[in-house]
Design a protein around this motif. Structure first.
Motif, PDB file in Angstrom:
ATOM      1  N   VAL A 151      35.035  36.847  38.635  1.00 54.06           N
ATOM      2  CA  VAL A 151      34.265  37.680  37.715  1.00 54.06           C
ATOM      3  C   VAL A 151      33.551  38.799  38.468  1.00 54.06           C
ATOM      4  O   VAL A 151      33.585  39.973  38.054  1.00 54.06           O
ATOM      5  N   PHE A 152      32.917  38.470  39.580  1.00 56.16           N
ATOM      6  CA  PHE A 152      32.211  39.489  40.353  1.00 56.16           C
ATOM      7  C   PHE A 152      33.176  40.490  40.981  1.00 56.16           C
ATOM      8  O   PHE A 152      32.881  41.686  41.064  1.00 56.16           O
ATOM      9  N   LEU A 211      36.051  41.418  39.674  1.00 52.97           N
ATOM     10  CA  LEU A 211      36.452  42.288  38.570  1.00 52.97           C
ATOM     11  C   LEU A 211      35.373  43.324  38.274  1.00 52.97           C
ATOM     12  O   LEU A 211      35.669  44.495  38.006  1.00 52.97           O
ATOM     13  N   PHE A 212      34.110  42.885  38.334  1.00 53.02           N
ATOM     14  CA  PHE A 212      33.008  43.826  38.102  1.00 53.02           C
ATOM     15  C   PHE A 212      33.011  44.915  39.159  1.00 53.02           C
ATOM     16  O   PHE A 212      32.925  46.112  38.828  1.00 53.02           O
ATOM     17  N   PHE A 213      33.076  44.551  40.435  1.00 46.91           N
ATOM     18  CA  PHE A 213      33.035  45.556  41.497  1.00 46.91           C
ATOM     19  C   PHE A 213      34.273  46.453  41.464  1.00 46.91           C
ATOM     20  O   PHE A 213      34.188  47.645  41.778  1.00 46.91           O
ATOM     21  N   TYR A 214      35.410  45.866  41.094  1.00 49.49           N
ATOM     22  CA  TYR A 214      36.615  46.680  40.955  1.00 49.49           C
ATOM     23  C   TYR A 214      36.429  47.699  39.836  1.00 49.49           C
ATOM     24  O   TYR A 214      36.756  48.878  39.991  1.00 49.49           O
ATOM     25  N   TRP A 215      35.871  47.260  38.707  1.00 46.46           N
ATOM     26  CA  TRP A 215      35.633  48.180  37.586  1.00 46.46           C
ATOM     27  C   TRP A 215      34.618  49.248  37.961  1.00 46.46           C
ATOM     28  O   TRP A 215      34.755  50.419  37.595  1.00 46.46           O
ATOM     29  N   TRP A 216      33.597  48.860  38.739  1.00 50.09           N
ATOM     30  CA  TRP A 216      32.511  49.781  39.076  1.00 50.09           C
ATOM     31  C   TRP A 216      32.909  50.791  40.146  1.00 50.09           C
ATOM     32  O   TRP A 216      32.684  51.991  40.003  1.00 50.09           O
ATOM     33  N   GLN A 217      33.543  50.304  41.213  1.00 55.51           N
ATOM     34  CA  GLN A 217      33.847  51.185  42.340  1.00 55.51           C
ATOM     35  C   GLN A 217      35.251  50.993  42.911  1.00 55.51           C
ATOM     36  O   GLN A 217      35.839  51.940  43.417  1.00 55.51           O
ATOM     37  N   TYR A 260      32.612  44.902  48.908  1.00 56.85           N
ATOM     38  CA  TYR A 260      32.548  44.408  47.531  1.00 56.85           C
ATOM     39  C   TYR A 260      33.156  43.013  47.426  1.00 56.85           C
ATOM     40  O   TYR A 260      32.701  42.188  46.626  1.00 56.85           O
ATOM     41  N   SER A 298      31.069  39.620  46.326  1.00 50.46           N
ATOM     42  CA  SER A 298      31.524  38.703  45.276  1.00 50.46           C
ATOM     43  C   SER A 298      31.402  37.248  45.711  1.00 50.46           C
ATOM     44  O   SER A 298      30.871  36.406  44.969  1.00 50.46           O
TER      45      SER A 298
END
Length: 218
Positions: free
Chosen positions: A199-200, A202-208, A43, A47
């Protein structure tokens, strides 16, 4: 006195070396079965890669894909008669695009890969079984192709730095001495690239990523 000209911005250099380190980490964790760490590194690489793909369209001139994409004829001419260029040279552009494609396919296939025992990619449950099977086979083959392409790329960079222009040191500090001043273009500030990386991530952290980190803490 030789004057160094700035040809590569921090975004390009950060992506180049972080991709190398992350690929080494991914190979090691995958080989050792450290799948939680393997996914976190994947991830992270996703990013910096997605941000780099975007930077390739709006970033510094030397970072844009349109600037170093070359026809086979132009690449062959450069290979026979190397001359310093502003950024990536026509011959190396083919390897750059190949690596970007291979790494992208490796990351995408990883999302749909399963070992049928402990670890499933986050998209396994959403795609047909034949797609999962294809992605799993490709993921195993893909890392070998990436290693081969990377070794060829490293060997070519060493040879080129020895015989012609020191592109290895140039990728470290961003400067080359052989480039004509008239061809040097101002570099853009890289701050937006690093914002995109954040930003990416944070997205991957939030998702998985949050679940993976909790699993590592147990």
């Amino acid at each position: 006195m030789t004057t160094l000209k700035k040809v590569w911005d921090p975004a390009v250099r950060f992506f180049h070396w972080s991709q190398l380190l992350l690929l080494i980490g991914l190979w090691y964790t995958g080989s050792e079965g450290l799948m939680d760490w393997h996914q976190l590194l994947a991830y992270t690489l996703a990013s910096v890669l997605v941000a780099r793909l975007l930077w390739g369209f709006y970033g510094s001139r030397s970072a844009r894909f349109s600037e170093f994409a070359a026809s086979p004829k132009r690449a062959w001419h450069y290979f026979r008669q190397p001359t310093p260029v502003m950024g990536h040279n026509p011959a190396s552009s083919y390897m750059i695009f190949a690596l970007l494609l291979l790494v992208s396919l490796q990351l995408i296939s990883g999302l749909m890969t399963t070992d049928h025992i402990f670890t499933d990619g986050p998209l396994v449950r959403y795609v047909p079984s034949d797609v999962v099977s294809l992605a799993t086979r490709w993921h195993k083959l893909g890392i070998d192709l990436i290693i081969i392409a990377s070794l060829v790329h490293i060997a070519a960079a060493i040879w080129h730095s020895w015989r012609h222009h020191n592109v290895i040191m140039g990728m470290l500090h961003g400067k080359l001495s052989e480039v004509e001043s008239s061809t040097v273009k101002p570099l853009k500030s890289s701050w937006s690239y690093f914002v995109l990386v954040g930003v990416f991530m944070l997205f991957f952290y939030w998702w998985q990523g949050a679940d993976l980190i909790r699993m590592l803490s147990y």
